[in-house]
Design an enzyme around this catalytic site. Structure first.
Site, PDB file in Angstrom:
ATOM      1  N   ASN A  11       0.990  -1.114  -0.067  1.00  0.00           N
ATOM      2  CA  ASN A  11      -0.110   0.136   0.132  1.00  0.00           C
ATOM      3  C   ASN A  11       0.788   1.278  -0.050  1.00  0.00           C
ATOM      4  O   ASN A  11       1.767   1.638   1.005  1.00  0.00           O
ATOM      5  CB  ASN A  11      -0.919  -0.145   1.366  1.00  0.00           C
ATOM      6  CG  ASN A  11      -1.726   0.998   1.143  1.00  0.00           C
ATOM      7  OD1 ASN A  11      -1.888   1.941   0.416  1.00  0.00           O
ATOM      8  ND2 ASN A  11      -2.296   1.547   2.525  1.00  0.00           N
ATOM      9  N   LYS A  13       0.125   4.130  -0.310  1.00  0.00           N
ATOM     10  CA  LYS A  13      -0.385   5.676   0.254  1.00  0.00           C
ATOM     11  C   LYS A  13      -0.061   6.848  -0.912  1.00  0.00           C
ATOM     12  O   LYS A  13       0.082   6.481  -1.976  1.00  0.00           O
ATOM     13  CB  LYS A  13       0.115   5.820   1.757  1.00  0.00           C
ATOM     14  CG  LYS A  13      -0.022   4.500   2.414  1.00  0.00           C
ATOM     15  CD  LYS A  13       0.002   4.891   3.937  1.00  0.00           C
ATOM     16  CE  LYS A  13      -0.511   3.183   4.540  1.00  0.00           C
ATOM     17  NZ  LYS A  13      -0.451   3.697   6.164  1.00  0.00           N
ATOM     18  N   HIS A  96      -9.836   1.520   4.108  1.00  0.00           N
ATOM     19  CA  HIS A  96      -8.555   1.805   5.011  1.00  0.00           C
ATOM     20  C   HIS A  96      -8.784   2.756   6.101  1.00  0.00           C
ATOM     21  O   HIS A  96      -9.691   3.855   5.839  1.00  0.00           O
ATOM     22  CB  HIS A  96      -7.573   2.384   4.211  1.00  0.00           C
ATOM     23  CG  HIS A  96      -6.142   2.328   4.725  1.00  0.00           C
ATOM     24  ND1 HIS A  96      -5.764   3.308   5.778  1.00  0.00           N
ATOM     25  CD2 HIS A  96      -4.976   1.307   4.629  1.00  0.00           C
ATOM     26  CE1 HIS A  96      -4.375   2.919   6.076  1.00  0.00           C
ATOM     27  NE2 HIS A  96      -4.197   1.878   5.582  1.00  0.00           N
ATOM     28  N   GLU A  98      -7.251   5.327   7.210  1.00  0.00           N
ATOM     29  CA  GLU A  98      -6.972   6.891   6.977  1.00  0.00           C
ATOM     30  C   GLU A  98      -8.039   7.221   5.938  1.00  0.00           C
ATOM     31  O   GLU A  98      -8.357   8.476   5.983  1.00  0.00           O
ATOM     32  CB  GLU A  98      -5.415   6.583   6.197  1.00  0.00           C
ATOM     33  CG  GLU A  98      -4.244   6.571   7.055  1.00  0.00           C
ATOM     34  CD  GLU A  98      -2.934   5.964   6.432  1.00  0.00           C
ATOM     35  OE1 GLU A  98      -2.911   5.721   5.119  1.00  0.00           O
ATOM     36  OE2 GLU A  98      -2.189   5.256   7.102  1.00  0.00           O
ATOM     37  N   GLU A 168      -6.208  -4.469  10.114  1.00  0.00           N
ATOM     38  CA  GLU A 168      -5.186  -3.539  10.507  1.00  0.00           C
ATOM     39  C   GLU A 168      -5.559  -2.830  11.819  1.00  0.00           C
ATOM     40  O   GLU A 168      -6.296  -1.808  11.631  1.00  0.00           O
ATOM     41  CB  GLU A 168      -5.252  -2.614   9.317  1.00  0.00           C
ATOM     42  CG  GLU A 168      -4.636  -3.219   7.807  1.00  0.00           C
ATOM     43  CD  GLU A 168      -3.786  -2.185   7.251  1.00  0.00           C
ATOM     44  OE1 GLU A 168      -2.844  -2.521   6.692  1.00  0.00           O
ATOM     45  OE2 GLU A 168      -4.575  -0.977   6.786  1.00  0.00           O
ATOM     46  N   GLY A 174       1.962   2.379  11.061  1.00  0.00           N
ATOM     47  CA  GLY A 174       2.779   3.381  10.872  1.00  0.00           C
ATOM     48  C   GLY A 174       3.617   3.737  12.253  1.00  0.00           C
ATOM     49  O   GLY A 174       4.368   4.894  12.510  1.00  0.00           O
ATOM     50  N   SER A 213       2.738  -1.939  10.630  1.00  0.00           N
ATOM     51  CA  SER A 213       4.251  -1.783  10.970  1.00  0.00           C
ATOM     52  C   SER A 213       4.836  -3.277  10.596  1.00  0.00           C
ATOM     53  O   SER A 213       5.732  -3.751  11.162  1.00  0.00           O
ATOM     54  CB  SER A 213       4.295  -1.703  12.347  1.00  0.00           C
ATOM     55  OG  SER A 213       4.048  -0.546  12.646  1.00  0.00           O
TER      56      SER A 213
HETATM   57  P1  PGA Z   1       2.333   0.359   7.835  1.00  0.00           P
HETATM   58  O1  PGA Z   1       0.871   0.941   6.987  1.00  0.00           O
HETATM   59  O2  PGA Z   1       2.910  -0.735   7.304  1.00  0.00           O
HETATM   60  O3  PGA Z   1       3.374   1.642   7.519  1.00  0.00           O
HETATM   61  O4  PGA Z   1       2.194   0.311   9.251  1.00  0.00           O
HETATM   62  C1  PGA Z   1       0.139  -0.240   6.792  1.00  0.00           C
HETATM   63  C2  PGA Z   1      -1.178   0.239   6.344  1.00  0.00           C
HETATM   64  O5  PGA Z   1      -1.788   1.238   6.509  1.00  0.00           O
HETATM   65  O6  PGA Z   1      -1.576  -0.456   5.108  1.00  0.00           O
END
Ligand code: PGA
Length: 257
Positions: A11, A13, A96, A98, A168, A174, A213
């Site tokens: 992903n 982003k 997601h 976000e 998630e 993150g 993460s």
């Molecule tokens: P991350 O993000 O691996 O940077 O924690 C995962 C995601 O948001 O899909």
């Protein structure tokens, strides 16, 4: 020995210009040419077509990180399922955290996007996950159950082969704070049970991925967990060497190891 095939989804982003994406693809492809895991990349819209062209013949599947639920119309700045598909997308990440947080996407909105993606022929990677506050309040499973039920409302059993799920936990995204195997196992079993209660046997094959993460160091333990069918990778998917290290990790089936 039998190798278990898992799914690794990048992903990106809001990262990767077209130039950066093409450099990444040029580096990644030779590094994963003998990988047994499935690989998918959720690219930004602008780089989608280029990444899809670069991925041709490699088995890498390309998708988008969001779609609009409407087929077309006066929705300035939005991208439809048909547009994404024409530009090379085969799947869409939907729901997601976000998107839920910064763009106020409710479960209802996520459900509309799931339905329009499926109608338009895109597979769906549906994300669910609890916040730290949910966890502290002890309401993880009810929150996840509601996300699942509402996001997948009126999906027919025969549409399930087009759906993947990603757990998630928001507090793990993150933050460098990966969920423990115990937490992941418990939630993945709960998701599987909930899906099967709602859709019966046809839900048994829906892949359940973990995200939050993920990095090359924690990948072996995560992929070794039987309830983890794959990983959704954010930060660590932006560099070809870390993405390839995750993709190249092989899991042997218990019976043969
Ligand atoms: P991350 O993000 O691996 O940077 O924690 C995962 C995601 O948001 O899909």
């Amino acid at each position: 020995m039998d190798v278990v095939q898992k799914i690794i989804v990048a992903n990106w982003k809001m990262h990767m210009t077209i130039g950066q994406a093409l450099d990444f693809m040029a580096q990644l492809k030779p590094l994963i040419s003998s990988a047994t895991n499935k690989v998918a990349i959720a690219a930004p819209f602008t780089a989608l077509w280029h990444v899809a062209e670069s991925a041709k013949g490699t088995g890498i599947e390309v998708g988008v990180q969001n779609v609009n639920a409407h087929e077309e119309g006066a929705y300035t700045g939005e991208i439809s399922v048909a547009m994404a598909k024409e530009a090379g997308a085969r799947f869409a990440i939907v729901g997601h955290s976000e998107r839920r947080k910064y763009f106020n996407e409710s479960n209802h909105c996520v459900n509309e996007k799931v339905k329009s993606s499926l109608r338009g022929g895109l597979k769906v990677l549906l994300c669910i996950g609890e916040s730290l506050a949910d966890r502290q309040a002890g309401s993880i499973l009810p929150v996840l159950q509601q996300q699942l039920e509402e996001s997948l409302r009126s999906i027919a059993p025969e549409q399930l082969p087009m759906i993947m799920l990603a757990y998630e936990p928001i507090w793990a995204i993150g933050t460098g704070q990966v969920a423990t195997i115990d937490i992941i196992q418990g939630v993945h079993q709960f998701c599987r049970k909930t899906l099967m209660t709602l859709w019966g046997e046809s839900a048994a094959a829906v892949p359940v991925l973990y995200g939050g993460s993920v990095n090359p160091e924690n990948t072996p333990a995560l992929l070794a967990e039987q309830t983890v069918d794959g990983l959704l990778v954010g930060g660590a998917s932006l560099k070809a060497h870390s993405m390839s290290a995750i993709v190249n990790h092989q899991i042997l089936s218990r019976s043969s190891s």
